[in-house]
Write a protein that holds these residues in place. Sequence first.
Motif, mmCIF file in Angstrom:
data_model
loop_
_atom_site.group_PDB
_atom_site.id
_atom_site.type_symbol
_atom_site.label_atom_id
_atom_site.label_comp_id
_atom_site.label_asym_id
_atom_site.label_seq_id
_atom_site.Cartn_x
_atom_site.Cartn_y
_atom_site.Cartn_z
ATOM 1 N N VAL A 37 0.839 -1.204 0.000
ATOM 2 C CA VAL A 37 0.000 0.000 0.000
ATOM 3 C C VAL A 37 0.873 1.253 0.000
ATOM 4 C CG1 VAL A 37 -1.612 1.382 1.395
ATOM 5 C CG2 VAL A 37 -2.001 -1.076 1.098
ATOM 6 N N LEU A 38 1.883 1.266 0.861
ATOM 7 C CA LEU A 38 2.757 2.429 0.961
ATOM 8 C C LEU A 38 3.602 2.609 -0.305
ATOM 9 C CD1 LEU A 38 3.958 1.993 4.661
ATOM 10 C CD2 LEU A 38 2.115 3.440 3.795
ATOM 11 N N GLU A 39 4.046 1.516 -0.876
ATOM 12 C CA GLU A 39 4.827 1.627 -2.109
ATOM 13 C C GLU A 39 3.952 2.146 -3.251
ATOM 14 O OE1 GLU A 39 8.469 -0.844 -3.531
ATOM 15 O OE2 GLU A 39 6.677 -1.922 -4.196
ATOM 16 N N ARG A 40 2.714 1.706 -3.303
ATOM 17 C CA ARG A 40 1.792 2.245 -4.307
ATOM 18 C C ARG A 40 1.610 3.752 -4.137
ATOM 19 N NH1 ARG A 40 -2.592 -0.416 -2.969
ATOM 20 N NH2 ARG A 40 -3.833 1.321 -2.171
ATOM 21 N N GLY A 41 1.656 4.214 -2.891
ATOM 22 C CA GLY A 41 1.539 5.638 -2.609
ATOM 23 C C GLY A 41 2.855 6.390 -2.705
ATOM 24 N N ARG A 42 3.917 5.703 -3.108
ATOM 25 C CA ARG A 42 5.241 6.305 -3.289
ATOM 26 C C ARG A 42 5.816 6.857 -1.985
ATOM 27 N NH1 ARG A 42 4.147 3.621 -7.079
ATOM 28 N NH2 ARG A 42 4.446 4.132 -9.290
ATOM 29 N N PHE A 43 5.512 6.183 -0.857
ATOM 30 C CA PHE A 43 6.173 6.526 0.401
ATOM 31 C C PHE A 43 7.662 6.218 0.284
ATOM 32 C CE2 PHE A 43 2.104 7.126 2.040
ATOM 33 C CZ PHE A 43 2.105 7.399 3.407
ATOM 34 N N ASP A 44 8.480 7.028 0.927
ATOM 35 C CA ASP A 44 9.921 6.770 0.925
ATOM 36 C C ASP A 44 10.259 5.475 1.650
ATOM 37 O OD1 ASP A 44 11.017 9.206 -0.359
ATOM 38 O OD2 ASP A 44 10.072 10.199 1.341
ATOM 39 N N ALA A 45 9.614 5.262 2.794
ATOM 40 C CA ALA A 45 9.983 4.098 3.596
ATOM 41 C C ALA A 45 8.833 3.693 4.501
ATOM 42 C CB ALA A 45 11.213 4.410 4.456
ATOM 43 N N ILE A 46 8.838 2.429 4.876
ATOM 44 C CA ILE A 46 8.009 1.945 5.972
ATOM 45 C C ILE A 46 8.927 1.884 7.183
ATOM 46 C CG2 ILE A 46 8.411 -0.471 5.247
ATOM 47 C CD1 ILE A 46 5.696 -1.160 6.523
ATOM 48 N N ALA A 90 11.112 -6.861 1.894
ATOM 49 C CA ALA A 90 12.031 -6.580 0.795
ATOM 50 C C ALA A 90 11.739 -7.453 -0.417
ATOM 51 C CB ALA A 90 13.473 -6.793 1.255
ATOM 52 N N TYR A 91 11.449 -8.723 -0.180
ATOM 53 C CA TYR A 91 11.216 -9.662 -1.269
ATOM 54 C C TYR A 91 9.948 -9.327 -2.042
ATOM 55 C CZ TYR A 91 10.714 -14.144 -3.699
ATOM 56 O OH TYR A 91 10.582 -15.116 -4.654
ATOM 57 N N ASN A 92 8.968 -8.714 -1.361
ATOM 58 C CA ASN A 92 7.672 -8.454 -1.974
ATOM 59 C C ASN A 92 7.493 -7.012 -2.453
ATOM 60 O OD1 ASN A 92 5.717 -10.935 -1.655
ATOM 61 N ND2 ASN A 92 6.978 -10.874 0.201
ATOM 62 N N THR A 93 8.546 -6.221 -2.373
ATOM 63 C CA THR A 93 8.508 -4.839 -2.858
ATOM 64 C C THR A 93 9.768 -4.569 -3.673
ATOM 65 O OG1 THR A 93 9.540 -4.058 -0.796
ATOM 66 C CG2 THR A 93 7.119 -3.995 -0.917
ATOM 67 N N SER A 94 9.795 -3.426 -4.340
ATOM 68 C CA SER A 94 10.953 -3.139 -5.191
ATOM 69 C C SER A 94 11.629 -1.806 -4.892
ATOM 70 C CB SER A 94 10.531 -3.150 -6.664
ATOM 71 O OG SER A 94 9.513 -2.189 -6.901
ATOM 72 N N ASP A 95 10.917 -0.853 -4.296
ATOM 73 C CA ASP A 95 11.477 0.491 -4.143
ATOM 74 C C ASP A 95 11.405 1.066 -2.739
ATOM 75 O OD1 ASP A 95 12.305 1.727 -6.851
ATOM 76 O OD2 ASP A 95 10.424 0.721 -7.327
ATOM 77 N N ILE A 96 10.407 0.709 -1.985
ATOM 78 C CA ILE A 96 10.211 1.351 -0.689
ATOM 79 C C ILE A 96 11.323 0.984 0.278
ATOM 80 C CG2 ILE A 96 8.732 -0.491 0.275
ATOM 81 C CD1 ILE A 96 7.062 1.823 1.534
ATOM 82 N N GLY A 97 11.816 1.980 1.038
ATOM 83 C CA GLY A 97 12.814 1.724 2.057
ATOM 84 C C GLY A 97 12.211 0.994 3.236
ATOM 85 N N ARG A 112 12.973 7.438 -7.586
ATOM 86 C CA ARG A 112 14.259 7.418 -8.265
ATOM 87 C C ARG A 112 14.765 5.981 -8.307
ATOM 88 N NH1 ARG A 112 18.140 12.107 -5.622
ATOM 89 N NH2 ARG A 112 16.813 13.928 -6.039
ATOM 90 N N ALA A 113 15.644 5.706 -9.235
ATOM 91 C CA ALA A 113 16.273 4.384 -9.283
ATOM 92 C C ALA A 113 17.312 4.282 -8.174
ATOM 93 C CB ALA A 113 16.926 4.174 -10.644
ATOM 94 N N GLY A 114 17.608 3.032 -7.790
ATOM 95 C CA GLY A 114 18.735 2.804 -6.896
ATOM 96 C C GLY A 114 18.362 2.566 -5.451
ATOM 97 N N THR A 115 19.367 2.698 -4.612
ATOM 98 C CA THR A 115 19.232 2.416 -3.190
ATOM 99 C C THR A 115 18.382 3.484 -2.500
ATOM 100 O OG1 THR A 115 21.180 3.716 -2.615
ATOM 101 C CG2 THR A 115 21.550 1.395 -3.201
ATOM 102 N N LEU A 116 18.055 3.226 -1.241
ATOM 103 C CA LEU A 116 17.311 4.224 -0.466
ATOM 104 C C LEU A 116 18.112 5.506 -0.330
ATOM 105 C CD1 LEU A 116 14.892 5.059 1.242
ATOM 106 C CD2 LEU A 116 15.969 3.922 3.211
ATOM 107 N N ARG A 117 19.419 5.398 -0.110
ATOM 108 C CA ARG A 117 20.229 6.608 0.005
ATOM 109 C C ARG A 117 20.271 7.362 -1.326
ATOM 110 N NH1 ARG A 117 24.175 4.697 2.569
ATOM 111 N NH2 ARG A 117 23.747 5.614 4.617
ATOM 112 N N ALA A 118 20.326 6.636 -2.433
ATOM 113 C CA ALA A 118 20.286 7.297 -3.739
ATOM 114 C C ALA A 118 18.968 8.036 -3.935
ATOM 115 C CB ALA A 118 20.501 6.281 -4.852
ATOM 116 N N LYS A 119 17.882 7.443 -3.459
ATOM 117 C CA LYS A 119 16.577 8.079 -3.580
ATOM 118 C C LYS A 119 16.494 9.355 -2.745
ATOM 119 C CE LYS A 119 13.760 3.950 -4.617
ATOM 120 N NZ LYS A 119 14.824 3.111 -5.169
ATOM 121 N N LEU A 120 17.104 9.315 -1.548
ATOM 122 C CA LEU A 120 17.004 10.457 -0.635
ATOM 123 C C LEU A 120 18.113 11.485 -0.818
ATOM 124 C CD1 LEU A 120 16.023 8.658 2.709
ATOM 125 C CD2 LEU A 120 14.518 9.848 1.112
#
Length: 464
Positions: A34-43, A82-89, A433-441
Motif C-alpha cells: 500500500v505504501l509503495e503504491r503511494g510512493r512513500f519513501d519508507a516503511i 524486501a522480497y515483496n517490494t521493489s522500491d520502498i525503504g 528514483r532508481a537505486g538504493t534508499l540513500r540514492a533516492k534520498l
Amino acid sequence: MNTTSHILQGVWRRPEARQTDFNSLDHWVHLAKVLERGRFDAIFFADVVGLYGDYGGSYEKYVQAGLQIPSNDPSVIASAIAYNTSDIGIAITSSVIQEHPFNFARKISTLDHASNGRIAWNIVTSGLANAARNFGYDGLEEHDERYRWAEEYVDVTYKLWEGSWDDGALLQDRVRGLHGDYSKIHKIHHVGERYSVEGPHLVAPSPQRTPILFQAGSSTAGRDFAARNAEAQFIISPSPENARDLIEDTRRRVVAAGRKPDDLKFFQGLHFVIGSTEEEARRKEVELDEAIDLDGMVAHLSGAVGIDFGGHDLDTPLGDIADTDGTRSIVAWVQESVSRRAGAVGPRAQRRGRPGESHSREATVRDLGLLQGRNSRVVGTPESIADQLQRWRDAGVDGINVVNATIPGSYEDFVEHVMPVLQQRGLAQREYRAGTLRAKLFGADRINERHPAARYRGAFAGCR
C-alpha cells in the motif's frame, strides 16, 4: 510497530482496524505494498525491548490495552517485505542495548543485500529500565552516558561496514578459482570502553554499506548525536514554528560537526483525520476521540516519562498529584494547552457537563490523555491538509512520518485521498528514483565523505 497498540491507544477495537493481525506476515507485506503504491519513501518500524514503567503499581494496564505488549522483532520481517517490494525503504529500530554491534552489523548488511540497498536503521539508546534489566543490567545508565555508549556502538559498525572490506575484494573468479582478494579484507581490531571487536566483517559490502541512519532524540545530547551521525531525524514538534526552531538549532550543530546543513533531513510525526468536507473530517475526529482509550494514553505517557499517573481518577487535578520535578514540567505543558483551548475535556466529558467552556479551569489527568491523542493531529479535507503540510515544509521539514490510527485504513486513506493532492502541488514524489534508499534520498549509494563513517575507508589497510 509490530504490535497491536502503538501510539493511539484503544483504536484497535474499531471494526475496520487490522493491527491485531500483527503476527501475520501477510499483514505487513500488504501494508508495505500500500505504501509503495503511494510512493512513500519508507516503511518505518518503531520498537521496544522492555516494558514501560508501572502504571498504578504494575504493568497490568499495558497487557489489558495491548499497549506495546505483545511486541515482535521488526527486523525478522524486513526481508519478507524486501522480497515483496521493489522500491520502498525499510527502516527498523534497534537499541544499542539489545545486540552486540558485530552481530548487528552482520544482520543489517545481510538485509541490505536482500533488499538491494533499501535498509535504514533507527538508532536508539532505550530509556526503559525494564529493557536494561532484560539484558542483565541493574538499571538504566545515565541519559548522556547512554549516548556515549551509542557513539562507540556506531563507531564499531562504521568500521565494519566502511573499513573492513575494500571495493573489489569479492572476486568470485571461476577461472582462477579465486573467490576473494585477501589483501583487500581487513580486521578492525577495535578496543574500546565497552567493546572489543577483532573483525573482519563477515559480509561483503552491501549496496549502501552503511544503512540510512535515523535518530529521534530531541535532548541536547540527542541533537548532538544526530548532528554527528544521523542522516534523518524524527521530530514531534507542536507547531511548524517550533519545528523551525528545533531544525535550525540542530542544523547549526550539524555544521559544527563538520557536515553540511542538508546532510540531515527532518521528518515530523503527524496523524491525519481526512474527510471529503471539513464537516465530515470533524465528525470523524469526534468518532476517533470516542474510540481512544484515555487511560491507555495516560499509561503510555507515564511509562515514557517515568512518572506513575496510575491510581488516580481521570478527573483528578494534576496539581493534586505529588509535586516533583518531573510532574512540574508536565503540569505546565498540559495547563498551558488547556488554557489555550476551550473544551479540552473532550466531547464525551462535555456531554456529562464538565466545564469545557472555561479557559482557566485546572488541568486534569484526563487532559493528559486527550492531549496525547490530539498531539500532532491534522484534520481536514485533502486540500486543507496539503495547505497545512506546506506550512511544515516552509518551516524546514523535509518529510512526514505518517502515524496511524488504524492499519491499513489510515494509510489507505492517505494514499487514496491526500497523496494525489500532494503530488499535484509538488509536495510528494510521483515516481521513485532508481537505486538504493540513500540514492533516492540523497542522490548517492554511499554515505558522504563528511560523515564520520567515511573516515574508515582505507583505514585498515594492512591489518591482519
